[in-house]
Design an enzyme around this catalytic site. Sequence first.
Site, PDB file in Angstrom:
ATOM      1  N   ARG A   1      32.695 -10.661 -58.863  1.00  0.00           N
ATOM      2  CA  ARG A   1      33.802 -11.503 -58.396  1.00  0.00           C
ATOM      3  C   ARG A   1      33.245 -12.908 -58.423  1.00  0.00           C
ATOM      4  O   ARG A   1      32.316 -13.240 -57.705  1.00  0.00           O
ATOM      5  CB  ARG A   1      34.210 -11.075 -56.979  1.00  0.00           C
ATOM      6  CG  ARG A   1      35.239 -12.001 -56.303  1.00  0.00           C
ATOM      7  CD  ARG A   1      36.584 -11.939 -56.999  1.00  0.00           C
ATOM      8  NE  ARG A   1      37.553 -12.791 -56.311  1.00  0.00           N
ATOM      9  CZ  ARG A   1      37.848 -14.046 -56.656  1.00  0.00           C
ATOM     10  NH1 ARG A   1      37.212 -14.603 -57.676  1.00  0.00           N
ATOM     11  NH2 ARG A   1      38.749 -14.725 -55.990  1.00  0.00           N
TER      12      ARG A   1
ATOM     13  N   HIS B   1      33.672 -18.633 -55.808  1.00  0.00           N
ATOM     14  CA  HIS B   1      34.964 -19.122 -55.341  1.00  0.00           C
ATOM     15  C   HIS B   1      34.876 -19.459 -53.863  1.00  0.00           C
ATOM     16  O   HIS B   1      33.878 -19.202 -53.200  1.00  0.00           O
ATOM     17  CB  HIS B   1      36.047 -18.070 -55.585  1.00  0.00           C
ATOM     18  CG  HIS B   1      35.890 -16.824 -54.755  1.00  0.00           C
ATOM     19  ND1 HIS B   1      34.945 -15.856 -55.034  1.00  0.00           N
ATOM     20  CD2 HIS B   1      36.541 -16.389 -53.649  1.00  0.00           C
ATOM     21  CE1 HIS B   1      35.033 -14.877 -54.144  1.00  0.00           C
ATOM     22  NE2 HIS B   1      35.992 -15.180 -53.289  1.00  0.00           N
TER      23      HIS B   1
ATOM     24  N   HIS C   1      37.690 -20.074 -50.126  1.00  0.00           N
ATOM     25  CA  HIS C   1      39.031 -19.962 -49.535  1.00  0.00           C
ATOM     26  C   HIS C   1      39.282 -21.180 -48.661  1.00  0.00           C
ATOM     27  O   HIS C   1      38.474 -21.481 -47.778  1.00  0.00           O
ATOM     28  CB  HIS C   1      39.154 -18.705 -48.673  1.00  0.00           C
ATOM     29  CG  HIS C   1      38.606 -17.469 -49.312  1.00  0.00           C
ATOM     30  ND1 HIS C   1      37.895 -16.511 -48.608  1.00  0.00           N
ATOM     31  CD2 HIS C   1      38.654 -17.023 -50.592  1.00  0.00           C
ATOM     32  CE1 HIS C   1      37.539 -15.546 -49.419  1.00  0.00           C
ATOM     33  NE2 HIS C   1      37.985 -15.827 -50.637  1.00  0.00           N
TER      34      HIS C   1
ATOM     35  N   GLU D   1      36.433 -14.767 -44.521  1.00  0.00           N
ATOM     36  CA  GLU D   1      36.436 -13.440 -45.153  1.00  0.00           C
ATOM     37  C   GLU D   1      35.488 -12.495 -44.428  1.00  0.00           C
ATOM     38  O   GLU D   1      34.316 -12.818 -44.205  1.00  0.00           O
ATOM     39  CB  GLU D   1      36.024 -13.561 -46.618  1.00  0.00           C
ATOM     40  CG  GLU D   1      35.885 -12.218 -47.349  1.00  0.00           C
ATOM     41  CD  GLU D   1      35.555 -12.411 -48.824  1.00  0.00           C
ATOM     42  OE1 GLU D   1      36.261 -13.209 -49.471  1.00  0.00           O
ATOM     43  OE2 GLU D   1      34.592 -11.786 -49.315  1.00  0.00           O
TER      44      GLU D   1
ATOM     45  N   HIS E   1      31.193 -18.577 -52.246  1.00  0.00           N
ATOM     46  CA  HIS E   1      30.524 -17.275 -52.304  1.00  0.00           C
ATOM     47  C   HIS E   1      30.923 -16.519 -53.567  1.00  0.00           C
ATOM     48  O   HIS E   1      31.885 -16.870 -54.263  1.00  0.00           O
ATOM     49  CB  HIS E   1      30.846 -16.437 -51.065  1.00  0.00           C
ATOM     50  CG  HIS E   1      32.315 -16.208 -50.835  1.00  0.00           C
ATOM     51  ND1 HIS E   1      33.129 -17.156 -50.254  1.00  0.00           N
ATOM     52  CD2 HIS E   1      33.107 -15.142 -51.105  1.00  0.00           C
ATOM     53  CE1 HIS E   1      34.359 -16.687 -50.166  1.00  0.00           C
ATOM     54  NE2 HIS E   1      34.380 -15.474 -50.689  1.00  0.00           N
TER      55      HIS E   1
ATOM     56  N   GLU F   1      44.361 -13.340 -51.877  1.00  0.00           N
ATOM     57  CA  GLU F   1      43.155 -13.196 -52.695  1.00  0.00           C
ATOM     58  C   GLU F   1      43.434 -13.598 -54.139  1.00  0.00           C
ATOM     59  O   GLU F   1      42.521 -13.961 -54.882  1.00  0.00           O
ATOM     60  CB  GLU F   1      42.679 -11.746 -52.619  1.00  0.00           C
ATOM     61  CG  GLU F   1      41.614 -11.344 -53.611  1.00  0.00           C
ATOM     62  CD  GLU F   1      40.305 -12.083 -53.420  1.00  0.00           C
ATOM     63  OE1 GLU F   1      39.538 -12.172 -54.393  1.00  0.00           O
ATOM     64  OE2 GLU F   1      40.040 -12.570 -52.301  1.00  0.00           O
TER      65      GLU F   1
END
Length: 393
Positions: A109, A112, A114, A119, A158, A181
């Site tokens: 993943r 990125h 948020h 999270e 992260h 998400e």
Amino acid sequence: MDQTRRLFLGSAALGASVMATGAKALEHDHGNPGDGGFGRQAVSLPPGAKVAYHDPQDVGAMPDFRFSLDGNRPKVTSGGWAKEATVHQFPISKGIAGVHMFLEPGASRELHWHAIAAEWAYVIDGRCQTVVLDPSGASEINNYEPGDLWYFPKGHGHSIQTIGDKPCHFILSFDNGAFSEHGTFSITDWIDVTPKDMLALDFGLPKDAFDAFPKGEAYIQAGPVVPVSDALDAPWPKESTHKFRLLKDPRAVREFEGGTFRLATVDEWPIQKTMSGGVMTIKPGQMRKLHWNVNANEWHYYLKGKGQVALFGSGGRGKVAEFKPGDVAYIPMGFGHAIKNIGDEDLEIVQTWDNGKFEEIDLDTWIKSSPRYLLSNNFAGVPGDTITKLKQA
């Protein structure tokens, strides 16, 4: 169907019947304007109804609190998929959103962050590694196994990388129901939409070097398998680590009658300031008793078994729903509830709260601590030996 379950379902049906017939039997429980006097001149009024009338105009309809997260459409890219439950699909879930993410071996993943939510994660199966960067420029790299947790504060960069030759999947929970998400700030997306001359200036590369970069957001990217032996930890050099060993840390153990509970709060895990979370296991026929959360909304993801939740929303409102693996539940702050295992195997639930401090009150504890004369008054007409048993239960 065992006797305990029949009693539980019977009680729910009786409560619904009482709510329905009670509303019809009572038109209102109000006096005339000004009855009872004013200020210090307050006076007694003739006895009114034995039970209060709940005006439908005063309380909203009891909302649906069950949603099939795993029945939702997945977002699928080259290295895996993710399904989500946000307030947009699940309207009651205003405080917490959730995701089930699956990464194939070698997949990551991408980097990125948020903007509006922290999270929290519980690893269900497989192994993975996270890299997180905080505003000071300090970074931490951690490896995870089933039963481990991670927590990334809002805005911290992260990424998540599968390690080993087995897929890894996990439950993510966010402290904002509006968080999606599928709309994160991802590094490939950022580079794709930024003018190349600015990228060249920032990274000291010629502009044409960026022609090879992905044309869009990679999201979950396929890649070669990373052997566990090559994925080395670089833990945070201080107490407030982003990793917690939920199933191995003795501080997380909170047993209860009928099952087990493993919980991490800010007291056990200092970095986790805005959320608490853990895993509850309830034995067949047993239940987590009637209680309410004082300071947080509660979110469930059902891992295994068959469960039933009875929710009390004040104002004569109650609703019962059944849950199976892949379902999520949302309990608004202050709503009374109980969780029962109605299957023939252990019921396993991932649970999170949108507060680092975990606070709840059990109904039976409240009753036991109340004077007998108060309970006899509240439960007028209930035999004395029943009141005695309530206080001894």
